[in-house]
Scaffold this active site. Sequence first.
Site, PDB file in Angstrom:
ATOM      1  N   LYS A 187       0.897  -1.177   0.000  1.00  0.00           N
ATOM      2  CA  LYS A 187       0.000   0.000   0.000  1.00  0.00           C
ATOM      3  C   LYS A 187       0.921   1.208   0.000  1.00  0.00           C
ATOM      4  CE  LYS A 187      -1.942   2.889   2.358  1.00  0.00           C
ATOM      5  NZ  LYS A 187      -1.685   4.347   2.160  1.00  0.00           N
ATOM      6  N   GLU A 261       8.684   0.310  11.785  1.00  0.00           N
ATOM      7  CA  GLU A 261       9.814   1.251  11.762  1.00  0.00           C
ATOM      8  C   GLU A 261       9.195   2.632  11.899  1.00  0.00           C
ATOM      9  OE1 GLU A 261      12.142   3.760  11.047  1.00  0.00           O
ATOM     10  OE2 GLU A 261      12.637   3.100   8.996  1.00  0.00           O
ATOM     11  N   CYS A 296      13.340   9.794   9.349  1.00  0.00           N
ATOM     12  CA  CYS A 296      13.142   9.341  10.735  1.00  0.00           C
ATOM     13  C   CYS A 296      14.477   9.277  11.474  1.00  0.00           C
ATOM     14  CB  CYS A 296      12.392   8.021  10.789  1.00  0.00           C
ATOM     15  SG  CYS A 296      12.898   6.865   9.559  1.00  0.00           S
ATOM     16  N   GLU A 398       8.869  14.772  17.130  1.00  0.00           N
ATOM     17  CA  GLU A 398       9.453  14.633  15.794  1.00  0.00           C
ATOM     18  C   GLU A 398       8.831  15.684  14.868  1.00  0.00           C
ATOM     19  OE1 GLU A 398       8.690  11.016  13.549  1.00  0.00           O
ATOM     20  OE2 GLU A 398      10.789  11.014  12.926  1.00  0.00           O
TER      21      GLU A 398
HETATM   22  P1  ADP Z   1       2.931  10.126   7.850  1.00  0.00           P
HETATM   23  O1  ADP Z   1       2.512  11.047   8.930  1.00  0.00           O
HETATM   24  O2  ADP Z   1       4.381  10.039   7.636  1.00  0.00           O
HETATM   25  O3  ADP Z   1       2.130  10.221   6.596  1.00  0.00           O
HETATM   26  P2  ADP Z   1       1.487   7.794   8.604  1.00  0.00           P
HETATM   27  O4  ADP Z   1       1.884   6.837   9.668  1.00  0.00           O
HETATM   28  O5  ADP Z   1       0.210   8.520   8.754  1.00  0.00           O
HETATM   29  O6  ADP Z   1       2.727   8.714   8.454  1.00  0.00           O
HETATM   30  O7  ADP Z   1       1.448   7.061   7.185  1.00  0.00           O
HETATM   31  C1  ADP Z   1       2.334   6.066   6.774  1.00  0.00           C
HETATM   32  C2  ADP Z   1       1.558   5.049   5.962  1.00  0.00           C
HETATM   33  O8  ADP Z   1       0.565   4.442   6.789  1.00  0.00           O
HETATM   34  C3  ADP Z   1       0.810   5.628   4.764  1.00  0.00           C
HETATM   35  O9  ADP Z   1       0.868   4.709   3.691  1.00  0.00           O
HETATM   36  C4  ADP Z   1      -0.594   5.752   5.291  1.00  0.00           C
HETATM   37  O10 ADP Z   1      -1.586   5.739   4.289  1.00  0.00           O
HETATM   38  C5  ADP Z   1      -0.705   4.521   6.142  1.00  0.00           C
HETATM   39  N1  ADP Z   1      -1.757   4.572   7.169  1.00  0.00           N
HETATM   40  C6  ADP Z   1      -2.239   5.658   7.821  1.00  0.00           C
HETATM   41  N2  ADP Z   1      -3.215   5.297   8.686  1.00  0.00           N
HETATM   42  C7  ADP Z   1      -3.362   3.950   8.588  1.00  0.00           C
HETATM   43  C8  ADP Z   1      -4.198   2.976   9.221  1.00  0.00           C
HETATM   44  N3  ADP Z   1      -5.100   3.314  10.131  1.00  0.00           N
HETATM   45  N4  ADP Z   1      -4.051   1.683   8.867  1.00  0.00           N
HETATM   46  C9  ADP Z   1      -3.133   1.308   7.961  1.00  0.00           C
HETATM   47  N5  ADP Z   1      -2.330   2.174   7.314  1.00  0.00           N
HETATM   48  C10 ADP Z   1      -2.430   3.482   7.621  1.00  0.00           C
END
Ligand code: ADP
Length: 496
Positions: A187, A261, A296, A398
């Site tokens: 994804k 990570e 990160c 962060e």
């Molecule tokens: P950032 O703030 O760096 O965008 P996130 O942790 O929100 O970090 O996003 C990292 C990845 O996790 C993206 O691919 C995002 O779409 C996905 N993501 C965000 N929320 C969820 C969730 N509830 N379940 C699974 N994947 C998620």
Amino acid sequence: MQNPMAIDPFALAQALSGVHLIDGELRAAASGRTFDVVNPATGEVVARAAYGEAADVDAAVRAAKAAQPAWARRRARERGALVVECGRRLAEHVEELGRLVALETGKALRTESRVEAGVLADIFLYYGGLGSELKGETIPFNPDMLTMTLREPLGVVGAIIPWNVPMLLMALKVAPALVAGNTVVVKSAEEAPLACLRAVQIMSEVLPKGVLNILSGYGPECGAPLTAHPDVRKVSFTGSVETGKIIATAAAQRLVPATLELGGKSPMIVCADADLGRAIDGAIVGMRFTRQGQSCTAASRMFVHEQVFEPFIEGVTARVNAMKMGDPLDEATDIGTIISPGQFQKVRDYIALAGAAPGAKAYACSRLPEDPRLAKGLFVQPHVFTGIPNDHRVCREEIFGPVTCVMAWRDFDAVIEQANDTEFGLSATIWTRDLRHALNATQRLQAGFVQVNQNLVVQSMLSYGGVKNSGLGKEASLEAMLEHFTTKKTVIINMT
Ligand code: ADP
């Protein structure tokens, strides 16, 4: 090799619009919906990505599940050879992939995006050679019973990746998972779906259909159903701490292993006896100023001995001042943009908060671009702050932007304590010529990756991952493949 002049990333982005790659084919979302992919340097929509939801996740997981037994039945060396071939083809497309990722993320082509595309290929080349290392053990349990362990794949792996180095982080999950006999559904990050899709498309010319699939979409609509899908047997995630906790909880509900990570607030300690020139170079790389600090592992807290504090600040700010901010696709550009309006606002809020701290001094470095085409670009000047204490929010949270806090120290034990006084523990560096300081620090710093007198970025063969809130499990390296993408079966053969 590709002719860089013949590559038009805008046309490529259009050509990749509106599709996932499932079961070896480009397919629109089941709902037909799409979302905008924006060039953060101009604010223009450059493509529309397929809007992945539960139905798309289900189709991709079914394809991966159907392909997995035959993939796992191949000889490990043969899987490895196909993964090496993926690496070769990716290496031939470095120019194209570099330009695509620069277009969608705003990371400068020369300093960041082309480099990332090269590392992507390298990770596949590295893991492709490890097929024969999926070894078990024999155990001297009983002379009448031959006892051994076998390394077996887990099944379908769900890989959820962020936008900052999307291709590299995808590779760290996909390459070992495939070599170990798993199949994968990726994804991609909603902000940066194009380069990953193109990389998977290139690899799908080599891999059997269904072995590697990629979906674009938002976290709750596409990432969550992937994590929750009953046929996904492993989740590998890189992203924020908050989302990491949601994913770990979802994986725990199904008793599925998750590698996480997450974030960091990495310390860099400079001793009075350090080679200052090297430490200043290390600060520039460590802070990832060319990636707008969106890393990160960014060295966002610098502890510099009071005797070398002033020349260190002078050196770092002079170096950042000499860097050019501009169009990410321009070869002359060192520093591009922040990824999205949300992050842009967040980083600017942190800069305002830091500037308002009592005693804070701000050094705003480099210059915003003047090109009117970039007037709507998400450019933020790199900021170096002094005079902010380690317990201030800007030193604890962060920021994921080009902001670093430099603090002066005098006592070695106290500075180690301060460096460890954080919820995170991803990376740390120390700069010294004194062996006692170096050895002491490497043992006492709470981080998964510690370096002395250098600041290398992730290397394919070195185990990488954090402690505390920086995550669970390791990526890169042979051990990471064995520990996180296989399970051990114990076999006892009674010979009597
Ligand atoms: P950032 O703030 O760096 O965008 P996130 O942790 O929100 O970090 O996003 C990292 C990845 O996790 C993206 O691919 C995002 O779409 C996905 N993501 C965000 N929320 C969820 C969730 N509830 N379940 C699974 N994947 C998620």
